[in-house]
Design a protein around this motif. Sequence first.
Motif, PDB file in Angstrom:
ATOM      1  N   GLY A 191       0.813  -1.212   0.000  1.00 47.21           N
ATOM      2  CA  GLY A 191       0.000   0.000   0.000  1.00 47.21           C
ATOM      3  C   GLY A 191       0.843   1.258   0.000  1.00 47.21           C
ATOM      4  N   PHE A 241      -5.874   5.317  -7.897  1.00 46.84           N
ATOM      5  CA  PHE A 241      -5.954   5.153  -6.444  1.00 46.84           C
ATOM      6  C   PHE A 241      -7.334   4.645  -6.038  1.00 46.84           C
ATOM      7  CE2 PHE A 241      -6.768   6.953  -2.158  1.00 46.84           C
ATOM      8  CZ  PHE A 241      -5.781   6.270  -1.465  1.00 46.84           C
ATOM      9  N   LEU A 242      -8.384   5.190  -6.636  1.00 45.14           N
ATOM     10  CA  LEU A 242      -9.732   4.731  -6.334  1.00 45.14           C
ATOM     11  C   LEU A 242      -9.900   3.263  -6.706  1.00 45.14           C
ATOM     12  CD1 LEU A 242     -12.633   5.269  -5.425  1.00 45.14           C
ATOM     13  CD2 LEU A 242     -13.105   6.166  -7.720  1.00 45.14           C
ATOM     14  N   VAL A 298      -8.139   1.191  -4.040  1.00 46.53           N
ATOM     15  CA  VAL A 298      -8.886   1.209  -2.778  1.00 46.53           C
ATOM     16  C   VAL A 298     -10.106   0.301  -2.869  1.00 46.53           C
ATOM     17  CG1 VAL A 298     -10.305   2.639  -1.258  1.00 46.53           C
ATOM     18  CG2 VAL A 298      -8.084   3.470  -2.036  1.00 46.53           C
ATOM     19  N   VAL A 326      -8.968  -3.302  -2.595  1.00 51.17           N
ATOM     20  CA  VAL A 326      -8.555  -3.614  -1.229  1.00 51.17           C
ATOM     21  C   VAL A 326      -9.772  -3.729  -0.314  1.00 51.17           C
ATOM     22  CG1 VAL A 326      -7.324  -2.729   0.787  1.00 51.17           C
ATOM     23  CG2 VAL A 326      -6.266  -2.603  -1.469  1.00 51.17           C
ATOM     24  N   CYS A 327     -10.742  -2.832  -0.485  1.00 52.27           N
ATOM     25  CA  CYS A 327     -11.952  -2.895   0.345  1.00 52.27           C
ATOM     26  C   CYS A 327     -12.712  -4.190   0.092  1.00 52.27           C
ATOM     27  CB  CYS A 327     -12.844  -1.690   0.061  1.00 52.27           C
ATOM     28  SG  CYS A 327     -12.260  -0.162   0.806  1.00 52.27           S
ATOM     29  N   CYS A 385     -17.183  -1.947  -0.500  1.00 54.98           N
ATOM     30  CA  CYS A 385     -16.973  -1.240  -1.766  1.00 54.98           C
ATOM     31  C   CYS A 385     -18.005  -0.136  -1.967  1.00 54.98           C
ATOM     32  CB  CYS A 385     -17.010  -2.223  -2.934  1.00 54.98           C
ATOM     33  SG  CYS A 385     -15.562  -3.286  -3.044  1.00 54.98           S
ATOM     34  N   ALA A 395     -16.774   2.723   0.172  1.00 56.01           N
ATOM     35  CA  ALA A 395     -15.592   3.372  -0.397  1.00 56.01           C
ATOM     36  C   ALA A 395     -15.944   4.150  -1.658  1.00 56.01           C
ATOM     37  CB  ALA A 395     -14.527   2.326  -0.711  1.00 56.01           C
ATOM     38  N   LEU A 452     -15.522   8.145  -1.751  1.00 52.94           N
ATOM     39  CA  LEU A 452     -14.305   8.627  -2.394  1.00 52.94           C
ATOM     40  C   LEU A 452     -14.513   9.205  -3.788  1.00 52.94           C
ATOM     41  CD1 LEU A 452     -11.670   5.938  -1.322  1.00 52.94           C
ATOM     42  CD2 LEU A 452     -12.066   8.214  -0.382  1.00 52.94           C
TER      43      LEU A 452
END
Length: 316
Positions: free
Chosen positions: A66, A188-189, A192, A195-196, A233, A236, A240
């Motif tokens: 990360g 980046f989104l 993320v 990962v979420c 998700c 996030a 975001l």
Amino acid sequence: MDLHEPGPDVDSGRTDNPSPARDASAPAASAGAPPEDTGTPAAVPPASSRTGRNLPVAAAVGLGLGGLVIVTLFTVKSTFLLVMGVMVAIAVWELGQALRSREITIPLVPVYAGGAAVYTCAYWLGYHAMLAALVVTTIGVLVWRLPGAAAGYLRDVTAGIFAVVYLPLAGAFVALMLSAPDGAHRAFLFVVLTVCSDVGGYFAGILLGKHPLVPRISPHKTWEGLAGSVLACLAAGGALLPVLLHGHVWQGLILGAAAAVAAALGDLVESMIKRDLGIKDMGSLLPGHGGALDRIDAMLLTAPVTWLLLTVFIPH
């Protein structure tokens, strides 16, 4: 990585076995391979027996990755593309080694050269050039294998073309996202959300998982884990997308739901490949996570879905 189960196939006690329909002429399973599937769906074991990972090591590796993502994206963003390219290249190698157990040989030279061309064209020239590079790579795979024996030609070139589409082409959609003026935020989104999906599915599966999702493919994946991925998700994406790309909350919710489904399908695809090959994992590059392909499997399907929706919602 199987995002709705507690860890990679290795040492997890899972029964992710090769299909009983395997050709009888295929090589016998190695001593460490799982037993043949009896056809009875496996019940989801208790959470205490499903951890599978060395959590401190896995967490340390995850945090390190990360940090690398954040540093590369928000300094010289093209270096993030290099990191992705290295991971994909290792994943191609892992896939090639796994296929050798079935006497299938991926033509690695045109796959690597073509994969690099697909990535480069996607980032610098756009998706039209990316598709042109894909066509040239396909021709290269077909031609490269010609000097070999006729036996196995179709098998090897099919594997080579599959490898290009499954790995470099899917990953090139990250390059398309990154090439936008706000590409660092888009990429980046995407990271993320993936990962979420992993984290949400992992903890929901550990704490609540009781009902198998697709036991014939991945016995430890549960409906509860999938629900955890979707909820994480959704949160996030809804939070975001407006902050990073000035979109609407409803767009972020749609993106989050689509990313969660794509990530789950990416997990299942890799699980099915490993089940077919009769192996537990693709490698051991990353402690607590398995091989490179085990780590990026969900990303491979999430990347094109994220790129498409962001292109529709937030054109550039």
